[in-house]
Design a protein around this motif. Structure first.
Motif, PDB file in Angstrom:
ATOM      1  N   VAL A   1      16.166   9.464  -8.059  1.00 19.38           N
ATOM      2  CA  VAL A   1      15.061  10.553  -8.027  1.00 19.38           C
ATOM      3  C   VAL A   1      14.608  11.173  -9.197  1.00 19.38           C
ATOM      4  CG1 VAL A   1      16.445  12.622  -7.618  1.00 19.38           C
ATOM      5  CG2 VAL A   1      14.340  12.832  -6.644  1.00 19.38           C
TER       6      VAL A   1
ATOM      7  N   PHE B   1      12.164  14.089 -10.561  1.00 17.38           N
ATOM      8  CA  PHE B   1      11.526  15.377  -9.942  1.00 17.38           C
ATOM      9  C   PHE B   1      10.413  15.619 -11.181  1.00 17.38           C
ATOM     10  CE2 PHE B   1      14.007  16.921  -6.865  1.00 17.38           C
ATOM     11  CZ  PHE B   1      15.278  16.355  -6.752  1.00 17.38           C
TER      12      PHE B   1
ATOM     13  N   MET C   1      13.820  21.813  -3.374  1.00 16.32           N
ATOM     14  CA  MET C   1      13.794  20.362  -3.284  1.00 16.32           C
ATOM     15  C   MET C   1      15.220  19.990  -3.852  1.00 16.32           C
ATOM     16  SD  MET C   1      11.171  19.232  -1.837  1.00 16.32           S
ATOM     17  CE  MET C   1      11.100  17.554  -2.385  1.00 16.32           C
TER      18      MET C   1
ATOM     19  N   SER D   1       3.080   6.815  -1.087  1.00 14.92           N
ATOM     20  CA  SER D   1       4.081   7.751  -1.405  1.00 14.92           C
ATOM     21  C   SER D   1       4.925   7.976  -0.160  1.00 14.92           C
ATOM     22  CB  SER D   1       3.347   9.089  -1.649  1.00 14.92           C
ATOM     23  OG  SER D   1       2.563   8.928  -2.850  1.00 14.92           O
ATOM     24  N   LEU D   2       4.606   8.209   0.897  1.00  9.83           N
ATOM     25  CA  LEU D   2       5.160   8.787   1.899  1.00  9.83           C
ATOM     26  C   LEU D   2       6.341   7.922   2.263  1.00  9.83           C
ATOM     27  CD1 LEU D   2       2.797  10.873   4.024  1.00  9.83           C
ATOM     28  CD2 LEU D   2       4.272  11.599   2.147  1.00  9.83           C
ATOM     29  N   THR D   3       5.896   6.671   2.326  1.00 14.22           N
ATOM     30  CA  THR D   3       6.779   5.431   2.805  1.00 14.22           C
ATOM     31  C   THR D   3       7.794   4.926   1.631  1.00 14.22           C
ATOM     32  OG1 THR D   3       4.936   4.689   3.997  1.00 14.22           O
ATOM     33  CG2 THR D   3       6.884   3.092   3.754  1.00 14.22           C
ATOM     34  N   ASP D   4       7.282   5.218   0.368  1.00 13.11           N
ATOM     35  CA  ASP D   4       8.175   4.729  -0.659  1.00 13.11           C
ATOM     36  C   ASP D   4       9.330   5.876  -1.293  1.00 13.11           C
ATOM     37  OD1 ASP D   4       8.228   3.987  -4.097  1.00 13.11           O
ATOM     38  OD2 ASP D   4       9.182   2.913  -2.654  1.00 13.11           O
ATOM     39  N   SER D   5       8.784   7.096  -1.057  1.00 19.19           N
ATOM     40  CA  SER D   5       9.562   8.185  -1.796  1.00 19.19           C
ATOM     41  C   SER D   5      10.275   9.144  -0.671  1.00 19.19           C
ATOM     42  CB  SER D   5       8.843   8.945  -2.765  1.00 19.19           C
ATOM     43  OG  SER D   5       9.495  10.216  -3.240  1.00 19.19           O
TER      44      SER D   5
ATOM     45  N   VAL E   1      12.049  11.642  -1.225  1.00 21.19           N
ATOM     46  CA  VAL E   1      11.631  12.955  -1.858  1.00 21.19           C
ATOM     47  C   VAL E   1      10.245  13.486  -1.581  1.00 21.19           C
ATOM     48  CG1 VAL E   1      11.618  14.331  -4.069  1.00 21.19           C
ATOM     49  CG2 VAL E   1      13.394  12.648  -3.711  1.00 21.19           C
ATOM     50  N   GLY E   2       9.180  12.531  -1.676  1.00 19.60           N
ATOM     51  CA  GLY E   2       7.716  12.713  -1.571  1.00 19.60           C
ATOM     52  C   GLY E   2       7.563  13.100  -0.003  1.00 19.60           C
ATOM     53  N   LEU E   3       8.223  12.319   0.799  1.00 14.88           N
ATOM     54  CA  LEU E   3       8.211  12.684   2.173  1.00 14.88           C
ATOM     55  C   LEU E   3       8.815  14.078   2.352  1.00 14.88           C
ATOM     56  CD1 LEU E   3       7.276  11.547   5.066  1.00 14.88           C
ATOM     57  CD2 LEU E   3       9.806  10.713   4.955  1.00 14.88           C
TER      58      LEU E   3
ATOM     59  N   ALA F   1       9.110  16.783   0.755  1.00 14.67           N
ATOM     60  CA  ALA F   1       8.317  17.761   0.255  1.00 14.67           C
ATOM     61  C   ALA F   1       6.954  17.804   1.045  1.00 14.67           C
ATOM     62  CB  ALA F   1       7.805  17.594  -1.139  1.00 14.67           C
ATOM     63  N   TRP F   2       6.537  16.810   1.493  1.00 14.98           N
ATOM     64  CA  TRP F   2       5.179  16.791   2.254  1.00 14.98           C
ATOM     65  C   TRP F   2       5.298  17.470   3.781  1.00 14.98           C
ATOM     66  CZ3 TRP F   2       0.576  15.585   0.354  1.00 14.98           C
ATOM     67  CH2 TRP F   2      -0.479  15.071   1.055  1.00 14.98           C
TER      68      TRP F   2
END
Lengths: 406, 409
Positions: free
Chosen positions: A28, A30, A48, A264-268, A270-272, A274-275
């Motif tokens: 990750v 940040f 996070m 982004s949401l599929t690959d990360s 951490v991104g998912l 947060a979202w």
């Protein structure tokens, strides 16, 4: 009239998928954060970091999975006109009460089928004091463990068709419906197409009607909502105002370019995280989230059958890429409707307008609870359904031969 | 009187470890599905992202790109900003090839742009002759972008961006200068004019056509003009395009203006996510520009390897619009320094001329047949020509900087 394509469903995320998640979390990276930002720019970095650390070190997906697998889950193929067959995942928990009322529960975004979980025992239990339900809680196409549509244009009518065919295939020719978030909008579509004939009554915890169209100026609409005539607990609470003034970014992106944010949401993870976590906190009413609860929730998205990107497309399809209201194609129906108001609900509601949605036969106002009402306040929401459908209630006996009592 | 003590030469030098980690992340990339025949309807097509990601992992030579970037004269220096301490600012500074008396020019990029957008302009603008003015060019990385430090505190907005840019120019010895910008560069130029017109900023050329409508009380002539003048065909076409952008192409700006931190986790952690997020704009905002894959990857790499990380860059939307509650040009004040507009047909936003006239005294306008949002990158020849015609001999802004006409004496 059960369909022979029903299969029991056991959630079993492959080890490889868990390993990939772990590798990604280990790598990750940040972003930075402004001093004293707290929540004013989005999810705080400290939250996070704590969540990611727990995801790596403490959270046990297999334990979550085992618990989820205690629910009676199935899949079956549902044919959708113009879209071929979609394999739909659902919980189907029957009551011991033979004449329990068949109820279809639909989640929204970023929700999932597990939102019904806490209500299941309350709705299916036998009691002289309240009605019982047979509960069906599906994963919407493109969410959780249901297949996603492959073609453009899967919108209100199609979701309604999935709902109705699912219930019919389970032998429920007549049933009732409960939903919030997209579950509310899709309920409008479902009732428009199948109201009276199949859907005999419905309930929503997000009775929103009238403006706003996405095209209009949300601040103008908001000021009328905040005008002196509306001093509802929702207006005083702040969640709805925050949503309209600073919380619509996700909506606009998903309604216009869902594929782009989907990468982004599929690959990360951490991104998912947060979202979605941002919504879990800002859309609820002081709900004391545990890290395990959050991570289980996000995991459903991360390990979803399709991918996290698929879920966001509902915004695009239901708004015609931001060119029309989500309710376009629905109409006012006299099917009995119950509504519940929760102060932390994000979508602005105006009691005086609710009768524009449908034939209101039941209304209930609560002093606690937010957008994820079934999850935050299961007793309150289940209690509303008991009152609405129970003996002496305004929707008692709507389903022929299944009034909730033996 | 340049303050040279503070200045350090700068070379982009991404650590090997960062390159390796990028490769590891790309190797672990997980791609979404896509609807049949979606093409660009739902966002960036899957085939494009897969192809670009594969090349980024293996094929794109960052070190080679880095070496080429390092052929540009780059520096860093600490620049003070009231209330924010000092920020270490990165910039390209290329002096005229032909004369000391070249016109000092500040070039300001936007989002998802960066300092390299000036690259193709540099040889054009620093060249000169008896017929053609020459410029000294400064192109900074805005704080939070490229290789400049990011502000640490909330509230770094219009006034601060203007201040850091102005202080940079003064520190370089350019007490009087002109500005060129598009995207955020347009707004920042507008605020540079607002705060420093005449004293420091002597003129500006924008390639981004956005402003608020004139009001009777603040721009009576423009207001009345606007009431009676029909829109030109180009204004109408631009308006239609603007509406389309607002409707279906502005989702990113809503998120960036309200919850930039939330988005930042994705952009910082997923190279594929960052790639898609930026590439969408590189394609949708340009006029059939033929992007080479390596060009795209170099562009996105600037964001991936940026000093503050890609998450920092999107905060500008929230700061400049006060969380999407205030139009960015709301506090730009009309000044009488010469203002020029370069109109490119595929720019995302175009408002009528009468609205643009609220930003300043329009003395120069240029309509182009080709080009979009990233004008300096897409149409450097056209934009350089606009600069020359506006500020050169016979131009409406000739000689605005005392003693620096752009020509050898």
């Amino acid at each position: 009239m059960s369909n022979s394509t029903e299969q029991p469903f056991v959630l079993a995320v492959p080890d490889d998928d868990l390993a990939l998640l772990r590798k990604k979390l280990d790598l990750v990276r940040f972003p930075d954060e402004l001093d004293d930002a707290a929540w004013s720019y989005g999810v705080p970095l400290a939250d996070m970091k704590r969540l990611v650390s727990h995801w790596v070190n403490g959270y046990d997906w297999r334990k979550s999975e085992a618990e989820i697998n205690k629910l009676p889950m199935f899949t079956r193929d549902i044919d959708v006109h113009g879209f071929g067959t979609l394999n739909i995942h659902y919980v189907h928990q029957k009551s011991e009460v033979k004449n329990a009322i068949p109820l279809l529960f639909s989640h929204g975004w970023p929700g999932d089928f597990l939102e019904a979980r806490k209500m299941l025992p309350l709705l299916t239990e036998k009691s002289p004091d309240h009605p019982s339900f047979h509960v069906v809680a599906l994963s919407l196409p493109g969410f959780g463990f249901s297949e996603a549509p492959k073609k453009p244009g899967f919108a209100g009518r199609q979701y309604a068709e999935v709902f109705n065919k699912l219930m019919l295939s389970l032998g429920y020719n007549e049933y009732v419906y409960q939903g919030g978030d997209w579950g509310y909008i899709l309920g409008l579509h479902a009732v428009t197409h199948y109201g009276h004939k199949h859907i005999k009554a419905w309930h929503t915890n997000v009775p929103s009607v009238g403006p706003p169209k996405l095209l209009s100026n949300p601040l103008v609409w908001l000021s009328s909502w905040l005008s002196s005539s509306n001093n509802s607990s929702q207006a005083k609470h702040g969640n709805a105002r925050n949503w309209r003034t600073k919380g619509m970014g996700y909506f606009m992106e998903q309604a216009t370019q869902p594929q782009t944010i989907g990468y982004s949401l599929t690959d990360s993870p951490v991104g998912l995280l947060a979202w979605i976590y941002e919504k879990l906190v800002t859309w609820t009413d002081g709900y004391p989230w545990t890290d395990d609860e959050v991570l289980e929730w996000i995991s459903i998205y991360w390990f979803s059958r399709s991918c996290p990107a698929a879920a966001g497309r509902i915004y695009y399809e239901l708004t015609g890429q931001n060119t029309h209201d989500t309710k376009a194609g629905t109409k006012w129906m006299s099917v009995p409707l119950g509504v519940s108001y929760f102060p932390g609900e994000i979508i602005p509601t105006i009691k005086a307008w609710s009768s524009m949605i449908g034939n209101i036969v039941f209304e209930s106002e609560h002093d606690k609870g937010g957008h994820f009402a079934a999850f935050e306040q299961p007793e309150k929401l289940a209690g509303d359904l008991w009152k609405m459908y129970g003996k002496g209630g305004p929707a008692h006996g709507v389903v022929f031969g299944k009034n909730g009592y033996d | 009187m340049a303050d040279t003590e503070n200045e350090k030469p700068f070379k982009v030098s991404v650590p090997d470890e960062d390159l390796e980690q990028l490769r590891q992340r790309l190797a672990l990339a997980r791609f979404p599905d896509e609807l049949d025949e979606a093409e660009w309807e739902y966002g960036v097509p899957l085939a494009d992202v897969r192809r670009l990601a594969a090349r980024w992992a293996d094929g794109f030579d960052w070190r080679s790109a880095e070496a080429a970037i390092n052929a540009l004269p780059q520096f860093t220096r600490d620049v003070a900003v009231d209330g924010f301490g000092t920020l270490n600012v990165h910039y390209v500074h290329q002096r005229s090839a032909v004369t000391e008396d070249a016109i000092p020019l500040l070039f300001v990029h936007g989002w998802p742009g960066h300092f390299l957008e000036v690259r193709k302009l540099l040889p054009l603008l620093t060249a000169g002759s008896a017929e053609q003015p020459s410029f000294h060019v400064v192109a900074l990385s805005l704080p939070g972008f490229g290789f400049s430090e990011a502000p640490k505190k909330k509230g770094f907005a219009a006034k601060q961006y203007a201040e850091v840019a102005n202080n940079l120019m003064i520190n370089l010895g350019y007490t009087e200068y002109v500005v060129q910008g598009g995207d955020w560069g347009h707004y920042i130029a507008g605020y540079l004019a607002t705060y420093y017109a005449h004293k420091h900023v002597k003129g500006w050329l924008s390639n981004y056509t956005n402003a608020l409508p004139p009001k009777l009380w603040n721009a009576p002539l423009a207001y009345l003009t606007h009431l009676v003048t029909p829109y030109s065909a180009k204004e109408k076409a631009g308006w239609t395009r603007s509406q389309g952008f607002r409707l279906t192409g502005s989702g990113y700006s809503h998120e960036q203006a309200t919850r930039p931190q939330t988005l930042g986790y994705s952009l910082a952690d997923s190279p594929v996510g960052l790639l898609a997020w930026i590439y969408e704009k590189l394609v949708e905002w340009t006029d059939e520009y033929r992007w080479r894959d390596d060009e795209v990857l170099e562009w996105v790499s600037i964001y991936w390897f940026s000093r503050a990380g890609p998450g920092a860059s999107v905060r500008i939307y929230k700061e400049m619009t006060q969380g999407f509650t205030r139009a960015t040009t709301a506090d730009v004040r009309w000044t009488s320094i010469p203002l020029g507009f370069a109109y490119f047909p595929k720019e995302l936003n175009r408002v009528p001329r009468s609205w643009l006239s609220t930003l300043g005294r329009i003395v120069f306008e240029s309509e182009h047949e080709h080009g979009g949002h990233f004008a300096a990158h897409e149409q450097p020849g056209e934009l350089a020509d606009d600069m020359r015609r506006m500020f050169g001999k016979g131009g409406p802004a000739f000689g605005v900087v005392a003693g620096k006409s752009g020509y050898a004496a």
